[in-house]
Design an enzyme around this catalytic site. Structure first.
Site, PDB file in Angstrom:
ATOM      1  N   THR A   1     -10.313 -10.005   2.791  1.00  0.00           N
ATOM      2  CA  THR A   1     -11.325  -9.141   2.188  1.00  0.00           C
ATOM      3  C   THR A   1     -11.504  -9.478   0.708  1.00  0.00           C
ATOM      4  OG1 THR A   1      -9.835  -7.381   1.422  1.00  0.00           O
ATOM      5  CG2 THR A   1     -10.533  -7.296   3.714  1.00  0.00           C
TER       6      THR A   1
ATOM      7  N   ARG B   1     -13.883   2.485   2.915  1.00  0.00           N
ATOM      8  CA  ARG B   1     -13.254   1.175   2.791  1.00  0.00           C
ATOM      9  C   ARG B   1     -13.231   0.456   4.138  1.00  0.00           C
ATOM     10  NH1 ARG B   1      -8.113   2.197  -1.335  1.00  0.00           N
ATOM     11  NH2 ARG B   1      -9.317   3.272  -2.953  1.00  0.00           N
TER      12      ARG B   1
ATOM     13  N   GLU C   1      37.604  28.903   4.491  1.00  0.00           N
ATOM     14  CA  GLU C   1      36.781  28.467   5.622  1.00  0.00           C
ATOM     15  C   GLU C   1      37.113  27.030   6.013  1.00  0.00           C
ATOM     16  OE1 GLU C   1      32.532  30.394   5.651  1.00  0.00           O
ATOM     17  OE2 GLU C   1      32.919  29.623   3.629  1.00  0.00           O
TER      18      GLU C   1
ATOM     19  N   PRO D   1      -5.363  13.170   4.576  1.00  0.00           N
ATOM     20  CA  PRO D   1      -5.628  11.744   4.765  1.00  0.00           C
ATOM     21  C   PRO D   1      -5.965  11.063   3.433  1.00  0.00           C
ATOM     22  CG  PRO D   1      -6.890  13.070   6.323  1.00  0.00           C
ATOM     23  CD  PRO D   1      -6.337  14.011   5.310  1.00  0.00           C
TER      24      PRO D   1
ATOM     25  N   ASP E   1      -0.332   2.118   1.772  1.00  0.00           N
ATOM     26  CA  ASP E   1      -0.938   3.442   1.606  1.00  0.00           C
ATOM     27  C   ASP E   1      -0.787   4.250   2.884  1.00  0.00           C
ATOM     28  OD1 ASP E   1      -1.956   3.262  -1.038  1.00  0.00           O
ATOM     29  OD2 ASP E   1      -3.623   2.037  -0.315  1.00  0.00           O
TER      30      ASP E   1
ATOM     31  N   GLU F   1      22.919  25.041   6.359  1.00  0.00           N
ATOM     32  CA  GLU F   1      21.628  24.365   6.201  1.00  0.00           C
ATOM     33  C   GLU F   1      21.808  22.847   6.255  1.00  0.00           C
ATOM     34  OE1 GLU F   1      21.214  28.148   3.611  1.00  0.00           O
ATOM     35  OE2 GLU F   1      22.784  26.780   4.263  1.00  0.00           O
TER      36      GLU F   1
ATOM     37  N   TYR G   1      21.481  16.543  29.210  1.00  0.00           N
ATOM     38  CA  TYR G   1      21.884  17.666  28.348  1.00  0.00           C
ATOM     39  C   TYR G   1      23.394  17.780  28.216  1.00  0.00           C
ATOM     40  CZ  TYR G   1      21.903  19.983  32.954  1.00  0.00           C
ATOM     41  OH  TYR G   1      22.108  20.301  34.278  1.00  0.00           O
TER      42      TYR G   1
ATOM     43  N   ASN H   1      -5.567  -7.667   4.340  1.00  0.00           N
ATOM     44  CA  ASN H   1      -5.352  -6.256   4.622  1.00  0.00           C
ATOM     45  C   ASN H   1      -5.055  -6.050   6.101  1.00  0.00           C
ATOM     46  OD1 ASN H   1      -7.585  -5.936   2.143  1.00  0.00           O
ATOM     47  ND2 ASN H   1      -5.937  -4.446   2.125  1.00  0.00           N
TER      48      ASN H   1
ATOM     49  N   ARG I   1      -2.031  -7.187  -6.622  1.00  0.00           N
ATOM     50  CA  ARG I   1      -0.696  -6.707  -6.290  1.00  0.00           C
ATOM     51  C   ARG I   1      -0.092  -7.549  -5.181  1.00  0.00           C
ATOM     52  NH1 ARG I   1      -4.015  -2.023  -4.593  1.00  0.00           N
ATOM     53  NH2 ARG I   1      -4.961  -2.606  -6.551  1.00  0.00           N
TER      54      ARG I   1
ATOM     55  N   LEU J   1       0.054  12.715  -3.960  1.00  0.00           N
ATOM     56  CA  LEU J   1      -0.182  12.263  -2.596  1.00  0.00           C
ATOM     57  C   LEU J   1      -1.350  13.024  -1.970  1.00  0.00           C
ATOM     58  CD1 LEU J   1       0.829  10.469  -0.276  1.00  0.00           C
ATOM     59  CD2 LEU J   1       2.458  12.290   0.313  1.00  0.00           C
TER      60      LEU J   1
END
Length: 284
Positions: A161, A239, A21, A232, A215, A73, A53, A174, A210, A229
């Site tokens: 905060t 928070r 091929e 939402p 997030d 694929e 196109y 934040n 940190r 994970l």
């Protein structure tokens, strides 16, 4: 969403698992549906307001001819991504690669792979409470924008905060941002963990200090819960330090589980929840 359709674009190429091929080649046929908003181009009759196109066909032809993959694929995956990156008005693509001359050894009409890929709308929360907090956040945003698979669309102001949880530590900055991405949720999680690691974040203490915290709050309207994970974000509704900056970039985004907008959730936290937002500090 409007569609531009390309059917059975014929390309002679050398993709395949087998040596013959790769050496001899065969015909491949490409079918593409490009999803975008054609309203403005249709009303003003201007090609520059649409996706040409003809250019897409030549791009596909050159890409299929110029690369070599074992699997169709893999060809489909890389080609779909290349088209989304090359043509900015295309929001989503359905792509089929047909291989009617595959060496199966039986009578058949064709084999094919069909995939759908798109730009996803994602909202991230950002935070830092060590060192130059503002710089850590701004550098993370720059790094996301530098990644071709991410487009930062909008950023919030930063809010100062108090820390969430029972660990005594410095105040946070934040924020929140909206972006488009080609990453899957798992791939995006890996990406933001890489950014956190590059910023020197150490995961030693839950809810501890940190240098950088990123997030995933929303990913389209996806509802996803795995060990690694949750989308939402599972605690965002409690928070204010997430909801206040998020309300700046997505006030009417609807929580797909709770059925309330970001503004509604923020209003509820202000009335009955914990208060952590101290003041605003603009990203300069």
């Amino acid at each position: 969403m409007d569609k531009v359709i390309i059917e059975n674009l014929k390309v002679y190429a050398h993709h395949g698992v087998y040596k013959e091929e790769n050496e001899n080649g065969q015909n491949f046929f490409v079918n593409v549906v490009l999803y975008s908003n054609t309203r403005k181009a249709g009303m003003e009759d201007k090609l520059e307001l649409s996706t040409n196109y003809g250019e897409v066909c030549h791009f596909i032809y050159k890409y299929v001819r110029g690369n070599l993959f074992k699997l169709i694929e893999t060809l489909a995956e890389h080609l779909a991504e290349a088209i989304l990156l090359e043509f900015p008005l295309v929001e989503e693509i359905k792509l089929e690669i047909r291989k009617p001359e595959a060496p199966i050894g039986l009578e058949f009409e064709s084999v094919s792979v069909e995939i759908v890929r798109k730009w996803h709308t994602v909202y991230l929360a950002t935070g830092s409470n060590i060192g130059d907090k503002q710089k850590y956040i701004k550098d993370a945003i720059k790094s996301l924008n530098a990644d071709e698979k991410c487009k930062v669309i909008k950023t919030s102001e930063l809010v100062r905060t108090t820390a969430y949880g029972e660990v005594e530590q410095d105040d946070f900055l934040n924020g929140a941002l909206m972006m488009k991405t080609l990453y899957t949720p798992e791939e995006l999680l890996k990406k933001i963990h890489e950014l956190e690691h590059a910023a020197g974040r150490e995961r030693k203490l839950h809810w501890g200090p940190r240098t950088l915290d990123l997030d995933i709050i929303f990913y389209d309207n996806l509802i996803m819960y795995t060990d690694d994970l949750q989308i939402p974000h599972i605690d965002m509704q409690n928070r204010d330090f997430v909801l206040e900056p998020l309300s700046q970039v997505a006030p009417y985004m609807m929580h797909p589980v709770l059925g309330k907008t970001v503004l509604q959730l923020y209003d509820e936290v202000q009335k009955t929840g914990e208060k952590h937002v101290v003041d605003l500090e603009y990203i300069r």
